[in-house]
Design a protein around this motif. Structure first.
Motif, mmCIF file in Angstrom:
data_model
loop_
_atom_site.group_PDB
_atom_site.id
_atom_site.type_symbol
_atom_site.label_atom_id
_atom_site.label_comp_id
_atom_site.label_asym_id
_atom_site.label_seq_id
_atom_site.Cartn_x
_atom_site.Cartn_y
_atom_site.Cartn_z
ATOM 1 N N UNK A 1 49.952 37.421 -26.421
ATOM 2 C CA UNK A 1 49.597 39.409 -26.171
ATOM 3 C C UNK A 1 50.435 39.490 -27.329
ATOM 4 N N UNK A 2 49.768 40.998 -27.976
ATOM 5 C CA UNK A 2 50.592 41.842 -29.089
ATOM 6 C C UNK A 2 51.315 41.767 -28.654
ATOM 7 N N UNK A 3 51.921 42.771 -27.603
ATOM 8 C CA UNK A 3 53.049 42.903 -27.398
ATOM 9 C C UNK A 3 54.001 41.842 -26.901
ATOM 10 N N UNK A 4 55.869 42.010 -27.721
ATOM 11 C CA UNK A 4 56.176 40.806 -26.520
ATOM 12 C C UNK A 4 56.312 41.064 -25.607
ATOM 13 N N UNK A 5 56.461 40.343 -24.637
ATOM 14 C CA UNK A 5 56.762 40.328 -22.976
ATOM 15 C C UNK A 5 58.057 40.195 -22.825
ATOM 16 N N UNK B 1 50.988 38.665 -33.421
ATOM 17 C CA UNK B 1 49.456 38.942 -33.937
ATOM 18 C C UNK B 1 49.470 37.577 -34.971
ATOM 19 N N UNK B 2 50.452 37.894 -35.964
ATOM 20 C CA UNK B 2 50.418 37.178 -36.785
ATOM 21 C C UNK B 2 51.091 35.519 -36.518
ATOM 22 N N UNK C 1 58.741 31.828 -23.420
ATOM 23 C CA UNK C 1 58.306 32.545 -22.261
ATOM 24 C C UNK C 1 57.330 33.837 -22.708
ATOM 25 N N UNK C 2 57.557 34.367 -24.529
ATOM 26 C CA UNK C 2 56.112 34.650 -24.380
ATOM 27 C C UNK C 2 55.172 33.899 -23.948
ATOM 28 N N UNK C 3 54.781 32.532 -25.104
ATOM 29 C CA UNK C 3 53.600 31.623 -24.867
ATOM 30 C C UNK C 3 53.952 31.433 -22.927
ATOM 31 N N UNK C 4 54.248 31.527 -22.393
ATOM 32 C CA UNK C 4 53.567 31.254 -20.224
ATOM 33 C C UNK C 4 53.675 33.041 -20.359
ATOM 34 N N UNK C 5 53.882 33.743 -20.409
ATOM 35 C CA UNK C 5 53.330 35.019 -19.571
ATOM 36 C C UNK C 5 52.306 35.287 -20.661
ATOM 37 N N UNK C 6 52.093 35.035 -21.786
ATOM 38 C CA UNK C 6 50.731 35.507 -22.438
ATOM 39 C C UNK C 6 49.377 34.884 -21.924
ATOM 40 N N UNK C 7 50.156 33.273 -21.172
ATOM 41 C CA UNK C 7 48.917 32.211 -20.723
ATOM 42 C C UNK C 7 48.826 32.938 -19.576
ATOM 43 N N UNK C 8 48.950 34.300 -18.646
ATOM 44 C CA UNK C 8 48.826 34.514 -17.297
ATOM 45 C C UNK C 8 49.890 34.246 -16.107
ATOM 46 N N UNK C 9 50.608 33.342 -16.638
ATOM 47 C CA UNK C 9 51.581 32.604 -15.220
ATOM 48 C C UNK C 9 52.104 33.358 -15.155
ATOM 49 N N UNK D 1 60.872 32.403 -39.972
ATOM 50 C CA UNK D 1 60.691 31.472 -39.710
ATOM 51 C C UNK D 1 61.032 30.564 -38.210
ATOM 52 N N UNK D 2 62.455 30.649 -37.929
ATOM 53 C CA UNK D 2 62.565 29.597 -37.021
ATOM 54 C C UNK D 2 61.432 30.221 -34.873
ATOM 55 N N UNK D 3 61.226 31.607 -35.160
ATOM 56 C CA UNK D 3 60.745 32.267 -34.065
ATOM 57 C C UNK D 3 59.249 31.316 -34.287
ATOM 58 N N UNK D 4 58.682 31.556 -35.321
ATOM 59 C CA UNK D 4 57.246 30.850 -36.147
ATOM 60 C C UNK D 4 56.616 29.997 -35.633
ATOM 61 N N UNK D 5 57.822 28.936 -36.456
ATOM 62 C CA UNK D 5 58.061 27.661 -35.747
ATOM 63 C C UNK D 5 58.145 26.996 -34.626
ATOM 64 N N UNK D 6 58.643 27.602 -33.916
ATOM 65 C CA UNK D 6 58.763 27.470 -31.820
ATOM 66 C C UNK D 6 57.207 28.224 -31.481
ATOM 67 N N UNK D 7 56.736 29.346 -32.144
ATOM 68 C CA UNK D 7 55.640 29.655 -31.297
ATOM 69 C C UNK D 7 54.469 29.142 -31.165
#
Length: 337
Positions: free
Chosen positions: A207-211, A65-66, A310-318, A93-99
């Protein structure tokens, strides 16, 4: 024409103050910066507006969510500013800058993440130089991507990793050169910078919860442990293996557990535990066995970037098939092909 930068203060060490329980996030970042920055220095910096989030966080508490809040904030203000700085805790920070690099693609402006190892309120802080450097780089129109700036190093955001908890050189980019360096002069390796040919694309679903979950191999790991982990309600797993992507090919029960999971639609990506290097599952029989079990090689992507990809692609409904097809495709400079 004077550049105008949008600065987001999310929390982290840079703005912390001491408490009875140790350093904790503290507000009023603008007053702290004004206290530390002499007027003649401020006059030489780009103009900036600073927004301070109501709920400041220690980055160890970061959640998807952040990421959505940060990406949406930048997207909402994208047309009003020439660049963006995100003040963030170093631990994730490396996670957030990646996301953010996956959520905000094909940028034509800089987004620079930075923070500090010592809070601004302390005499020996590294936060002031990091802030000044990030602010300066956020006004550089040659940069058109999400970056991480720390202790004079400019790195691609989805290539950076935190490597040291005690040195000012906290971050490095193990499988990709630094994009630039701020010494007496600011020098950019322009041939390394992303040069998007499309319009900016904002994909803010998150997604609010990690995939995604992470499974690390260790000597003596059992098939029961692997199967129990893969039975958790996650859609994708990163399996951190040895060397160039090797695992215990002599344990057929473990390989069967992996095959059972991939056959059921679980995505398992192979990344090395090594700080530097890339996965080639066919280099050794121990890697080929994982490939035969349906595990997908992640090449030289960092764990942080692959987790977020992976979290991004799954959040996009792939679908799992669509995600699998994009693991080895460069979406935002995160992978060497």
């Amino acid at each position: 024409m004077t550049k105008k930068i949008y600065v987001i203060y999310t929390g982290g060490t840079i703005g912390m103050r001491p408490t009875d329980s140790g350093y904790a996030p503290s507000g009023n970042m603008m007053a702290l910066l004004e206290e530390k920055l002499p007027e003649h220095v401020q006059a030489e910096l780009p103009d900036f507006d600073l927004v301070e989030y109501e709920q400041l966080i220690d980055s160890s508490n970061i959640r998807p969510d952040n990421w959505k809040q940060i990406a949406t904030d930048i997207a909402d203000h994208y047309d009003q500013y020439d660049g963006f700085v995100v003040l963030h805790g170093t631990d994730t920070m490396a996670y957030s800058s990646s996301m953010i690099s996956f959520m905000l693609r094909n940028l034509d402006k800089p987004v620079i993440f930075t923070g500090s190892q010592i809070p601004l309120c302390e005499a020996r802080t590294d936060g002031l130089e990091n802030f000044v450097g990030a602010l300066t780089l956020a006004a550089d129109e040659r940069i058109k991507e999400v970056c991480l700036y720390f202790n004079g190093r400019l790195m691609r955001g989805n290539r950076a990793r935190k490597q040291n908890a005690y040195l000012f050189d906290a971050f490095d980019s193990p499988n990709f050169p630094w994009l630039g360096r701020a010494d007496i002069n600011i020098e950019l390796s322009e041939y390394l910078l992303l040069k998007p040919s499309q319009k900016p694309e904002f994909m803010l679903d998150c997604d609010s919860n990690s995939n995604v979950a992470i499974l690390q191999l260790f000597p003596g790991i059992t098939a029961d442990f692997v199967e129990a982990t893969l039975n958790q309600p996650f859609k994708a797993f990163i399996m951190r293996t040895y060397g160039t992507g090797n695992g215990p090919d002599g344990d057929q029960a473990l390989l069967d557990a992996l095959k059972k999971a991939t056959d059921s639609g679980k995505i398992i990506v192979n990344l090395t535990q090594c700080h530097r290097g890339t996965v080639h599952q066919g280099s050794y029989a121990a890697g080929s066995a994982l490939a035969n079990a349906g595990v997908i090689g992640g090449l030289d992507t960092t764990t942080e970037a692959m987790f977020c990809k992976l979290h991004h692609l799954l959040s996009c409904g792939k679908t799992p098939e669509q995600v699998t097809a994009q693991i080895s495709i460069d979406l935002a400079g995160e992978i060497s092909l």
